[in-house]
Scaffold this motif. Structure first.
Motif, short mmCIF file in Angstrom:
data_model
loop_
_atom_site.label_atom_id
_atom_site.label_comp_id
_atom_site.label_asym_id
_atom_site.label_seq_id
_atom_site.Cartn_x
_atom_site.Cartn_y
_atom_site.Cartn_z
N ASN A 33 24.94 40.80 34.28
CA ASN A 33 25.07 39.35 34.30
C ASN A 33 25.61 38.82 35.63
OD1 ASN A 33 24.19 39.37 31.73
ND2 ASN A 33 26.17 38.90 30.77
N VAL A 34 25.53 39.62 36.66
CA VAL A 34 26.06 39.16 37.94
C VAL A 34 25.25 37.95 38.42
CG1 VAL A 34 26.43 39.76 40.35
CG2 VAL A 34 26.88 41.43 38.57
N ASP A 49 30.31 41.20 36.96
CA ASP A 49 30.94 41.58 38.22
C ASP A 49 30.22 42.79 38.84
OD1 ASP A 49 32.72 41.64 40.35
OD2 ASP A 49 34.50 41.47 39.08
N MET A 50 30.56 43.02 40.06
CA MET A 50 30.12 44.24 40.73
C MET A 50 31.37 44.99 41.16
SD MET A 50 26.91 42.99 43.06
CE MET A 50 27.69 41.63 43.88
N TYR A 51 31.28 46.31 41.22
CA TYR A 51 32.46 47.11 41.53
C TYR A 51 32.13 48.16 42.58
CZ TYR A 51 34.17 44.99 37.26
OH TYR A 51 34.55 44.08 36.31
N LEU A 52 33.14 48.46 43.34
CA LEU A 52 33.05 49.53 44.32
C LEU A 52 33.95 50.66 43.82
CD1 LEU A 52 31.61 49.55 47.08
CD2 LEU A 52 33.78 48.94 48.12
N GLN A 62 23.14 35.46 40.37
CA GLN A 62 22.00 35.74 41.25
C GLN A 62 22.36 35.57 42.72
OE1 GLN A 62 18.52 33.41 40.35
NE2 GLN A 62 17.56 34.15 42.24
N GLY A 63 23.21 34.59 42.97
CA GLY A 63 23.58 34.34 44.36
C GLY A 63 24.29 35.53 44.99
N LEU A 64 25.14 36.18 44.21
CA LEU A 64 25.85 37.34 44.73
C LEU A 64 24.88 38.49 45.00
CD1 LEU A 64 29.11 37.44 42.58
CD2 LEU A 64 28.89 36.97 45.03
N ILE A 65 23.92 38.65 44.08
CA ILE A 65 22.92 39.71 44.27
C ILE A 65 22.12 39.45 45.54
CG2 ILE A 65 20.79 40.64 43.30
CD1 ILE A 65 22.07 40.41 40.55
N GLN A 66 21.76 38.20 45.70
CA GLN A 66 21.00 37.82 46.90
C GLN A 66 21.84 38.12 48.15
OE1 GLN A 66 17.75 36.27 46.87
NE2 GLN A 66 17.88 36.89 49.02
N ASN A 67 23.10 37.78 48.10
CA ASN A 67 23.94 37.97 49.28
C ASN A 67 24.18 39.44 49.61
OD1 ASN A 67 24.27 35.33 49.94
ND2 ASN A 67 26.20 35.06 48.82
N LEU A 68 24.26 40.27 48.59
CA LEU A 68 24.60 41.66 48.86
C LEU A 68 23.36 42.54 49.04
CD1 LEU A 68 27.13 43.34 49.22
CD2 LEU A 68 27.00 44.00 46.83
#
Ligand SMILES: [Zn+2]
Length: 1150
Positions: A1052-1053, A1035-1038, A1055-1061
């Motif tokens: 382990n996030v 996950d990613m956290y703010l 890859q698609g989420l990393i690409q999007n953010l």
């Protein structure tokens, strides 16, 4: 500018006054930049929208103020020396504001915490419940902590409404102060006093007994000034602290940090410096200390004492007070009617679910290995801030908070709610540690709950709430009590058909001036009640008359002076150019009064290094002229005409100047700066122009050039954890305190923007900003690329924000309590008047109250905060906030009506001031001890007998331990190796004027899981608790705390989420030097960025964005904010601290 000049003199005596037309809103702000709220409101013509006229107050007449022992409070702020009247006429007692609304209380969602089970909100009927094992000694050895119980008590609201019940006699009360010096509260012993006032209420109005001999304040004792302890009081261990060894907890020094922790510092980061070689174990849960054997003897003990005195008053919590908050059937009688708060037999103890292998202890390291207990507390079984916040949101977020009822606890600061002013100030203006005050000082002392109000007089309101209405009484000015000078407010009582009013603060009776006369209706209320803000609202403003002005002269509009360091570092970093560029546009956004077309604020410009350069920017000049003052020892202003100018008139010259400044100093070799002469110059310029104003000083280095206020580098980290540590927080010279005093006298507020590359002694440079009500901003290792956005946003906000000048604040209280101590950014030359050269919309002043007499449940306690200030148009105004609180004779009522967030705000400020004069360890111990006493008092007096192995917390305070622990391990009280001396001084000053919402998120940051973000909804994902074991690698956290925003990315996030953010293909490609998220056109990126923007808008400062990759070196910085975990600097984990508090409480009880 359309000031309502309608005079209200000479209205026909006795004629009903037509609807009061044309109340003006005190609007602020100039042409607003986006995101800055600005609204104008129409005339005040009666009730607010949704402002329902209360039903006739049948049987709800408020008791007239009791005449206890009024204090001789001289009229403030001007004119002084008013004669003290003692007019006690008799007449019909009339009610003040009607109070027909149902008393609102914090919802009683109670939550029994059963170790080993996840917290589940449970609605308990009003039955007594007991959890945990029975206190048999055999079991206690192994599961005394297993039975640890976090009782959550909620209870029915106290029925102390406004005037319920039969006539009540107020006992005579007076006495003398006894300065005990050993506790937080000065004791007050009753002795002789004025005769009791017998109040009768109910319809029809009854007569107030006459002949009250209250001419002289009936309290004898040391003079008022003696009541103010010279130092932070309370650092003498409180009386009950025997048994708590001074070295018990927490350890004075944390575990020694590896030298590698003193790694390179993070440029531009407030919490600079990074440990460079820390292992990262995000994936595995943090190992809880495993302990074995029957240790933790301190947590065991004899069966708890029973309290026979409590029979018949079973104050059990654990949900036993039930959910129902409607009118209590027992209200009719005199309170305390001692309702039976449920004393059903306890249900059988729940099955033991704790792993009996974990009783972590803060003293773990001190225990021999064989004594280490094996028990483990399930972190899910202890009170969760997230759960409490969510519950409050769900229970109180949908209904408006209507302020018509005395002593209502408002929703939490983390809950979005609408406020409707019906006679008490909005919680956005005033929040109290408790809304039900003990009637006697003995009770207050017993509970150790501080009685304090956090006041934000100029708070910005949401767009859907009306700012205070402006009342213009014309030439005669505001109506005030003859004796105590309190301002007309909803609690004043009109008598004798409306010809006189009796003061709700001091009971003095004052004639109503003919122009203000109005008839009373059959309920005794003035018929113009709803037409006059000062009769029906909790907050409003008066237009001040000339007698409220310095030298009996209306003030000139204030001025802003921009003072820019042009030494080598400032120029080289690009800072000077950046400031000058920004000012060119920012000058169009100076604050202006509501409907004015342009700001009345004049501006001036100074640059400096070792010498000062003044600029003549008079509109008639073709080019700006520079005048250099090199004699900094005796600062004077070389020009008067042309220094302070109107922006529009001098625009061409100003723009030319701002273009030229970066060029003029582009090749400077000057590295040394002065500082005090800069402030002196600004102050002298304001003095010469006969106006108040604000200095915006942009400064980069320790002022070592030869000049008054010259400083030396005295930073010494070796002092940490020694008795001399306090010197790091103290200014190194008294020069700046004296300068601050001069500035306050001139109404010269100083905002300081610091850009240090090394130590520059914030503790000393901050003295003038702090004492003038100004603000300090700090951008360590300022780099244009990464820090300019934050700096420019701060500057824009700072220049535009609503601010009052040359202000004096006085808090009046009804007889029985008195404001005794003040915290915040201001100056005080006496014991009552808070002087503020400037006060902006984000600043709070915290006021502590103590008893000087008994309070009565009938009358409650009243506060009136009056702020006299000059607004940005140069208009003198009085802003009034009123708040009525309940009073109680039962401790349980106090504990049911506390506000833990405000309590923590107060305790943090108290502690942060304490470090100026006390060893930090002493301050920490005092905090722990005080909170242990608060909780022990509850346990002893309000909770029903139960196993000593159970930790029982009052519902309203169940987060006190976790939040207190966050304060204890904060950078000021327990600094990590990466925290600089300047950081600590900066944070210390910052927190001192923070509001409750800011301290809440500062001490317990908000942590949101980004994979749970719903891109199609405005709803935020549920926050999670600040612990590493709550983080998932996938996950990613703010995380935000009001100063920083972190985005933490697990290894382990997807890859698609990393690409999007981030717009990169993998975790490894994410740059941790980003200071903003890339603008990408996909829903996830948009939503995350909009959440960040929303957070930024909620905070008074622009937060620095930091990207943290899991297992990256920056992660240590991030972990610093996971405040439920053990900290690198030795701060206890939440679980450990809770166990420690439990032990402390048991020691106090045994
Ligand atoms: Zn008065």
């Amino acid at each position: 500018m359309s000031v309502n000049q309608q005079a209200h003199t000479g209205l026909p005596y006795g004629q009903p006054q037509p609807g009061y037309q044309g109340y003006q809103q005190s609007g602020y702000g100039g042409q607003q930049m986006p995101g800055v709220h600005h609204s104008q409101y129409g005339a005040y013509n009666g009730p607010l929208p949704g402002y329902q006229q209360p039903a006739p107050p049948q049987g709800t007449l408020r008791a007239p103020p009791t005449s206890g022992a009024p204090l001789p409070t001289s009229g403030a702020p001007v004119p002084a020396g008013q004669p003290v009247y003692s007019q006690f006429g008799q007449g019909d007692v009339q009610n003040g504001i009607a109070t027909s609304a149902v008393q609102m209380q914090r919802p009683s969602a109670s939550q029994p915490f059963i170790p080993g089970t996840a917290p589940t909100p449970v609605s308990q009927p009003a039955t007594f419940q007991q959890y945990g094992p029975p206190p048999t000694s055999a079991q206690q050895l192994t599961n005394h902590m297993a039975g640890m119980q976090i009782g959550s008590s909620t209870s029915a609201p106290p029925p102390a409404g406004l005037g319920y019940g039969p006539p009540t006699s107020v006992p005579p009360a007076s006495g003398s102060f006894t300065a005990t010096g050993s506790g937080l509260y000065t004791s007050y012993s009753s002795s002789q006093g004025p005769p009791p006032v017998t109040m009768t209420h109910g319809l029809p109005p009854t007569s107030l007994s006459q002949g009250l001999s209250l001419a002289q304040p009936a309290f004898s004792g040391p003079p008022l000034s003696a009541q103010r302890l010279p130092q932070a009081p309370g650092f003498v261990p409180p009386p009950c602290s025997t048994g708590i060894g001074p070295s018990s907890y927490p350890p004075t020094t944390g575990a020694p940090r590896p030298s590698t922790m003193q790694g390179s510092q993070l440029p531009g980061q407030a919490l600079t410096g990074l440990p460079t070689s820390q292992p990262n174990h995000v994936s595995s849960p943090p190992p809880h200390p495993s302990m074995s054997g029957p240790a933790m003897t301190g947590l065991q003990g004899p069966p708890p004492p029973t309290h026979p005195s409590q029979s018949g008053y079973q104050m059990q919590q654990n949900g036993s007070f039930g959910q129902v908050r409607g009118p209590q059937p027992n209200y009719g009688g005199a309170y305390p009617g001692t309702p039976n708060y449920g004393s059903q037999p306890a249900p059988p103890p729940p099955p033991k679910r704790l792993d009996p292998d974990s009783i972590p202890s803060p003293q773990l390291s001190e225990l021999p290995p064989q004594q280490k207990p094996r028990h483990r507390i399930d972190p899910d079984a202890i009170p969760s801030p997230i759960q409490v916040i969510e519950d409050d949101r769900n229970n109180r977020g949908s209904e408006p908070f209507i302020t018509g009822v005395r002593g209502q606890v408002p929703p939490l600061v983390t809950t979005n709610f609408l406020v409707k002013d019906q006679g008490n100030a909005s919680p956005r203006y005033i929040r109290c540690t408790s809304y039900n005050i003990p009637c006697t000082s003995d009770m207050a002392k017993q509970s150790q709950v501080p009685l304090a109000a956090v006041i934000k007089p100029l708070a910005t309101l949401p767009t859907d709430e009306a700012p205070p209405y402006l009342v213009d009484h014309g030439e005669p000015g505001p109506i005030r009590c003859n004796r105590c000078k309190a301002y007309m407010c909803p609690f004043m009582q009109f008598i004798e058909g409306g010809r006189r009013f009796q003061c709700c603060f001091c009971s003095c009776v004052t004639e109503v001036p003919p122009h203000y006369f109005q008839h009373l209706d059959h309920t005794g209320k003035r018929v113009d009640f709803y037409d006059r803000p000062e009769l029906s609202l909790g907050s409003y403003e008066f237009l001040a008359t000339v007698s409220y002005c310095k030298n009996n002269k209306f003030p000139n509009p204030p001025a802003f002076i921009f003072m820019i360091d042009v030494s080598y570092n400032a120029v080289k970093s690009g800072l000077v150019r950046l400031i000058c560029e920004e000012l060119k546009s920012l000058l169009d956004y100076l604050p202006r009064e509501g409907n004015m077309e342009e700001s009345a604020i004049r501006v001036g410009f100074v640059t400096y290094n070792k010498v000062l350069h003044f600029y003549n920017v008079k509109s008639s000049l073709a080019q700006p002229q520079m005048m250099v003052v090199s004699d900094v020892a005796d600062m004077f202003v070389p020009l008067l005409d042309g220094f302070l100018v109107n922006v529009n008139e001098s625009r061409t010259v100003i723009v030319s100047l701002l273009d030229q400044i970066p060029e003029m100093f582009a090749d400077t070799r000057e590295t040394e700066t002065v500082f005090a002469p800069v402030i002196q110059a600004g102050m002298e310029a304001l003095k010469a122009a006969e106006c108040a104003g604000k200095l915006f000083i942009f400064h980069t280095s320790l002022p070592i050039a030869e000049a008054p206020g010259k400083l030396k580098n005295r930073d010494d980290r070796k002092l940490i954890n020694t008795d001399k540590e306090k010197t790091l927080f103290q200014p190194q010279t008294s020069f700046y305190s004296n300068l601050a005093k001069d500035c306050v006298a001139q109404g010269c507020c100083v905002d300081l923007f610091l850009f240090p590359n090394q130590y520059l002694d914030v503790a000393t440079l901050g003295v003038v900003p702090y004492q003038t009500g100004g603000t300090i901003y700090k951008y360590a290792y300022f780099q244009l690329e990464t820090d300019q956005e934050r700096f420019l946003n701060d500057l824009r906000k700072d220049v535009q924000k609503e601010v009052g000048f040359d202000a004096v604040m006085r808090v009046r209280t009804s007889t029985g309590i008195r404001a005794t101590d003040f915290f915040g950014a201001f100056y005080m030359s006496n014991t009552t008047d808070v002087e503020l050269a400037g006060l902006d919309c984000d600043k709070t002043i915290t006021v502590e109250f103590r008893h000087d007499d008994k309070l009565s449940e009938d009358s409650g306690a009243l506060l009136q905060c009056a702020l006299l200030y000059t607004n940005c148009a140069g208009q003198r105004r009085l802003r009034i906030h009123n708040l009525s609180l309940n009073c109680c004779t039962q401790l349980a009522d106090l504990y049911r009506n506390c506000e833990t967030d405000t309590l923590i705000n107060f305790l943090a400020k108290f502690a942060y001031r304490g470090v100026l004069n006390n060893p930090v360890k002493t301050v920490r111990d005092t905090l722990i001890n005080q909170c242990a006493q608060i909780l022990a008092c509850y346990r002893k007096n309000c909770a029903s007998p139960s196993s000593a192995g159970q930790l029982i917390l009052p519902e309203c305070m169940k987060l006190l331990p976790v939040y207190l622990n966050c304060v204890l391990k904060s950078d000021v009280l327990q600094p990590g190796a990466e925290v600089t001396t300047d950081d600590r001084a900066y944070i210390r000053q910052l927190v001192s004027s923070m509001d409750v919402a800011e301290t809440n998120v500062f001490f317990y940051p908000r942590l949101l899981p980004l994979t749970k973000v719903d891109v199609d909804s405005d709803t935020l994902p549920a926050a999670i608790r600040n612990s590493e074991e709550r983080l998932s690698k996938g996950d990613m956290y703010l995380l935000e705390n009001g100063l920083n925003i972190f985005v933490w990315v697990g290894v382990n996030v997807q890859q698609g989420l990393i690409q999007n953010l981030f717009g990169v293909s993998s975790f490894n490609h994410i740059s941790s030097t980003l200071s903003t998220l890339p603008v990408l056109e996909n829903p996830f990126s948009k939503r995350v960025r909009s959440i960040i923007d929303m957070f930024q808008a909620q905070r008074s400062r622009y937060m620095k964005l930091i990207i943290v990759k899991q297992e990256d070196k920056l992660e240590m910085l991030f972990k610093h904010f996971l405040v439920e975990d053990k900290s690198m600097s030795g701060g206890a984990s939440y679980v450990d601290f809770l166990c420690h508090m439990h032990k402390e409480i048991r020691q106090l009880l045994s």
